[in-house]
Design a protein around this motif. Structure first.
Motif, PDB file in Angstrom:
ATOM      1  N   HIS A 122     -26.289  86.621 110.270  1.00  0.00           N
ATOM      2  CA  HIS A 122     -24.850  86.449 110.071  1.00  0.00           C
ATOM      3  C   HIS A 122     -24.231  85.155 110.349  1.00  0.00           C
ATOM      4  O   HIS A 122     -24.852  84.433 110.971  1.00  0.00           O
ATOM      5  N   PRO A 123     -23.233  84.832 109.519  1.00  0.00           N
ATOM      6  CA  PRO A 123     -22.370  83.706 109.662  1.00  0.00           C
ATOM      7  C   PRO A 123     -22.023  83.155 111.230  1.00  0.00           C
ATOM      8  O   PRO A 123     -21.876  84.039 111.886  1.00  0.00           O
ATOM      9  N   LYS A 124     -22.079  81.768 111.350  1.00  0.00           N
ATOM     10  CA  LYS A 124     -21.706  81.624 112.716  1.00  0.00           C
ATOM     11  C   LYS A 124     -20.253  81.732 112.986  1.00  0.00           C
ATOM     12  O   LYS A 124     -20.000  81.770 114.329  1.00  0.00           O
ATOM     13  N   ASN A 125     -19.461  81.894 112.206  1.00  0.00           N
ATOM     14  CA  ASN A 125     -17.864  81.966 112.508  1.00  0.00           C
ATOM     15  C   ASN A 125     -17.587  83.764 112.681  1.00  0.00           C
ATOM     16  O   ASN A 125     -16.570  84.114 112.504  1.00  0.00           O
ATOM     17  N   VAL A 126     -18.756  84.272 112.721  1.00  0.00           N
ATOM     18  CA  VAL A 126     -18.252  85.689 112.810  1.00  0.00           C
ATOM     19  C   VAL A 126     -19.009  86.228 114.297  1.00  0.00           C
ATOM     20  O   VAL A 126     -19.883  85.417 115.037  1.00  0.00           O
ATOM     21  N   GLY A 127     -18.324  87.270 114.778  1.00  0.00           N
ATOM     22  CA  GLY A 127     -18.845  87.524 116.307  1.00  0.00           C
ATOM     23  C   GLY A 127     -18.451  88.821 116.449  1.00  0.00           C
ATOM     24  O   GLY A 127     -17.865  89.596 115.653  1.00  0.00           O
ATOM     25  N   SER A 128     -18.862  89.513 117.492  1.00  0.00           N
ATOM     26  CA  SER A 128     -18.495  90.875 118.031  1.00  0.00           C
ATOM     27  C   SER A 128     -18.308  91.036 119.363  1.00  0.00           C
ATOM     28  O   SER A 128     -18.964  90.267 120.419  1.00  0.00           O
ATOM     29  N   TYR A 129     -17.171  91.881 119.707  1.00  0.00           N
ATOM     30  CA  TYR A 129     -17.092  92.173 121.044  1.00  0.00           C
ATOM     31  C   TYR A 129     -17.110  93.969 121.272  1.00  0.00           C
ATOM     32  O   TYR A 129     -16.657  94.500 120.291  1.00  0.00           O
ATOM     33  N   PHE A 130     -17.402  94.293 122.177  1.00  0.00           N
ATOM     34  CA  PHE A 130     -17.479  95.633 122.689  1.00  0.00           C
ATOM     35  C   PHE A 130     -17.455  95.955 124.073  1.00  0.00           C
ATOM     36  O   PHE A 130     -17.788  95.143 124.953  1.00  0.00           O
ATOM     37  N   GLY A 131     -17.139  97.208 124.491  1.00  0.00           N
ATOM     38  CA  GLY A 131     -17.318  97.377 125.946  1.00  0.00           C
ATOM     39  C   GLY A 131     -18.157  98.731 126.189  1.00  0.00           C
ATOM     40  O   GLY A 131     -18.292  99.462 125.353  1.00  0.00           O
ATOM     41  N   TYR A 132     -18.485  98.679 127.197  1.00  0.00           N
ATOM     42  CA  TYR A 132     -19.262 100.110 127.701  1.00  0.00           C
ATOM     43  C   TYR A 132     -18.539 100.993 128.247  1.00  0.00           C
ATOM     44  O   TYR A 132     -18.511 101.421 129.092  1.00  0.00           O
TER      45      TYR A 132
END
Lengths: 347, 389
Positions: free
Chosen positions: B150-160
């Motif tokens: 995936h592109p470097k300026n993409v990311g993801s966040y999530f919680g347990y």
């Protein structure tokens, strides 16, 4: 000639009245209506970026609207647009997945054919039920929507599911090579061209051919059509097929130009919005084009309304609703405005 | 029109926007003219140097008492800070429309960091749009960002969020009289199954005879089916209901109407069921979004992957309802404490699935961050239901 003036004057007047009513609504919400109108203009038509935003939203509406509009010309109120679009998209995706790896031109053509035929047969069922069994077409087409969506949900979480799609169950992809892509440098996909061409083609078919004339006669009076020897059954089935085919093509385009695989995003409400477009266009395939662009523009500007005026998304729906009701009500004025009558008498 | 003039005008526009002086905006734009606006298309967002400019996109309404409201609350928290400008849009479908919304936020509002929050936004929409705007960061809620693909300026966040769900399960286990719990869920994806399993295992740690009946509605927002499922469950003698759908409103309200307990999800639903609401699992997006805003302000690099539970403050439990017993509260607080200090392991063998097959043998355990847990396709012993559609 006078007729053309009338058919322009009435909807434009209706549009102005709806904007006035909307202004009242916006004022009650505590925002200056002139600023809101300016934002709608800016978000929908104010720049090349906004135009692209509008056109890309209008493209699927042109095709789904034909589903209701064509059937309405033969006197049927069909609202199965969403189902036909889903079925068309699903079958096109299936064909794309199976043929993935062959020459892209062949794959895309096969997907177009699959979308058209499956969507056409889907609404064809509605026509057949009506003609052979007397089943109310509005109810049957509405129920077929639910069936189509259920089948889609079943297939994408079940047999068609790509195990790599964990939290958004989707089918296997049709392959990047088989995607339709954008028109030139713009961010508008080829669906717009398909939409425009199909509307033009259907306008020609309905307004300039014997077939279209027969459809209008049947829509006006079935008994008269039968007595004059028109093949009513064949006309109903063909018209329903054409309408469904247009919506099925919309589904195919959603897969081939946007999503790349089938999943629940296929059922995004374009079909239902198409019903609105068809009624606003008074079931005229040519009028569908500007109406779809108008509604696409309203949807496109909704974002700016939310962001610059902190109005809820429902604001755009309120505007849509007001326009819909006022335009439907305005139909009562055709042929009753004195101004046009007297002019017609003198010419 | 030269680029300089355009930039100046847009700058004026943006500044005026900050002050909320809309009239000034109009004047500014009128001066720039339509051509100016057209030319501003494709401009870099660098002009908003002073303020941190964030954009949020929701798939449903802001006030759904659920998933979207949780994100909206997070947006409200960052928007309250005077050095942040936050814009948002609701009811954006997972089609090309979300692409247009993202581009519009970048081009018309100068957004530097985008939070498109629905699962379906990630692939293909974010992945295709991000390479066109390398200066903008696209952070997706829940997607699995892969450094190789995936592109470097993409990311993801999530919680347990399964941690507070476990705590809800403890409370439900204590409060249920019939020993029958009900779970109304959207679709059998790993995240949903993990919540169902945590809830069930927690309740069974209180009383090993407890069962959880699961009904999948087939979609994230199916209020009619959710109500039918809730009523059917109460008819079967189930006395604690919970759910994993976009908006828990219908389930919680139905439970209250039928006089049974409910556990919430996504946001706080206490006001919907003042009598029967026990507790619930909530997101704490305010913290996550504030952290991101501060990273941008101080110029720190933004991590591509952010995960966390109670310990990191990304999730929380709703306050206890009036019906919850002291014993249940004490037990639940104790478990929450263990999660917070990091000593709690839920997936510790032996664990059997509800078909009797051993999925985690004795002696084996999977800790919270284990990637294996993110592809879960089974339901634990004690769950009544099947993942097959």
């Amino acid at each position: 000639m006078i007729r053309i003036f009338e058919s322009l004057f009435v909807p434009i007047a209706a549009l102005l009245i709806s904007l006035l009513l909307f202004a009242v609504f916006v004022s009650i919400a505590g925002v200056n209506p002139l600023e809101v109108f300016y934002s709608i203009y800016r978000g929908a038509f104010g720049s090349w970026f906004s135009w692209q935003n509008t056109l890309v939203r209008a493209a699927p509406l042109m095709l789904t609207a034909l589903c209701t509009a064509l059937a309405a010309r033969i006197g049927l109120i069909v609202i199965g647009n969403e189902g036909a679009m889903v079925v068309g998209g699903l079958c096109a995706a299936l064909v794309g997945i199976v043929l993935n790896g062959l020459a892209p031109f062949f794959v895309i053509t096969s997907m177009v054919v699959a979308g058209i035929i499956s969507g056409g047969l889907w609404i064809g069922i509605v026509g057949a039920l009506k003609y052979y069994r007397g089943v109310n077409e509005t109810i049957s087409s509405l129920l077929l929507n639910y069936i189509a969506i259920a089948v889609l949900n079943f297939l994408v979480v079940g047999p068609l599911r790509d195990p790599a799609t964990l939290n958004k169950p989707s089918s296997y992809p049709i392959g990047e090579a088989n995607m339709l892509g954008m028109i030139g440098d713009s961010s508008i996909h080829w669906g717009l061209i398909f939409g425009l061409m199909t509307c033009l083609l259907m306008w020609f078919l309905m307004k300039r051919t014997v077939f279209g004339f027969s459809v209008d006669i049947t829509g006006g009076n079935v008994r008269a059509a039968q007595i004059s020897g028109l093949p009513v059954g064949r006309l109903i089935l063909t018209t329903c097929f054409l309408g469904g085919a247009a919506a099925g093509l919309a589904g195919m385009l959603e897969i081939a130009a946007v999503q790349g695989r089938a999943n629940t995003s296929l059922n995004a409400g374009y079909g239902y919005a198409g019903i609105l477009v068809a009624f606003l266009a008074r079931h005229n395939p040519l009028a569908i084009i500007p109406v779809a662009i108008l509604l696409g523009g309203i949807r496109a500007s909704s974002g700016l309304l939310q962001r610059s005026h902190e109005l809820p998304d429902a604001t755009a729906l309120v505007l849509q609703g007001i326009i819909f009701v006022v335009i439907l009500a305005s139909e009562a004025f055709y042929g009753r405005i004195k101004w046009f009558k007297t002019k017609e008498a003198t010419t | 029109m030269s680029k300089d003039i355009t930039d100046k005008n847009v700058n004026a526009t943006i500044d005026a926007n900050f002050d909320g002086k809309r009239r000034q905006v109009l004047k500014g734009i009128a001066a720039a003219g339509i051509t100016g606006l057209a030319a501003s298309y494709g401009m870099s967002p660098a002009f908003a140097a002073k303020k941190v400019n964030m954009g949020f996109i929701y798939v449903g309404p802001r006030d759904d008492y659920g998933y979207n409201q949780a994100h909206y609350e997070g947006k409200t928290a960052v928007a309250a800070m005077d050095w942040v400008k936050a814009v948002d849009e609701e009811n954006v479908p997972e089609t090309i429309e979300v692409v247009k919304t993202m581009e519009s936020m970048i081009n018309l509002d100068g957004t530097q960091i985008l939070f498109p929050t629905s699962f379906g936004y990630f692939d293909p929409h974010i992945l295709k749009t991000a390479p066109k705007y390398p200066d903008v960061m696209f952070l997706h809620c829940g997607g699995l960002w892969d450094a190789n693909k995936h592109p470097k300026n993409v990311g993801s966040y999530f919680g347990y969020i399964d941690e507070p769900v476990y705590v809800s399960g403890i409370v439900a286990g204590h409060m249920s009289k019939t020993g029958k719990l009900g779970y109304i869920a959207a679709i059998p994806i790993p995240q949903v199954l993990r919540n169902i399993n945590n809830f069930t295992m927690a309740a069974r740690s209180v009383n090993p005879d407890i069962t959880t009946t699961v009904i999948f509605t087939g979609g994230w927002a199916n209020p009619v089916k959710e109500a039918e499922a809730a009523n059917a469950m109460v008819d079967q003698g189930i006395d604690v209901l919970t759910c994993h759908v976009d908006s828990p409103k219908v389930v919680v309200e139905t439970a209250e109407k039928r006089g049974v307990y409910s556990c919430g999800y996504h946001a706080n639903q206490m006001t919907l069921a003042p009598k029967g609401f026990l507790t619930g699992a909530e997101w704490n997006w305010s913290k996550v979004y504030t952290d991101y805003a501060e990273m941008i302000k101080t110029g720190k690099p933004i991590p591509n992957l952010v995960r966390g539970g109670f310990k990191e403050g990304i999730v929380k439990s709703s306050p206890y309802g009036p019906a919850v017993s002291e014993k249940a509260k004490k037990h639940a607080d104790e478990v929450r404490g263990k999660f917070t200090e990091g000593s709690m392991v839920v997936y510790k063998g032996p664990i059997k699935d509800n078909a009797g097959k051993t999925v985690i043998p004795a002696g084996k355990q999977y800790t919270q961050t284990d990637i294996w847990l993110e592809s879960m396709d089974w339901m634990v012993e004690g769950v009544i239901g099947t993942t097959k559609s």
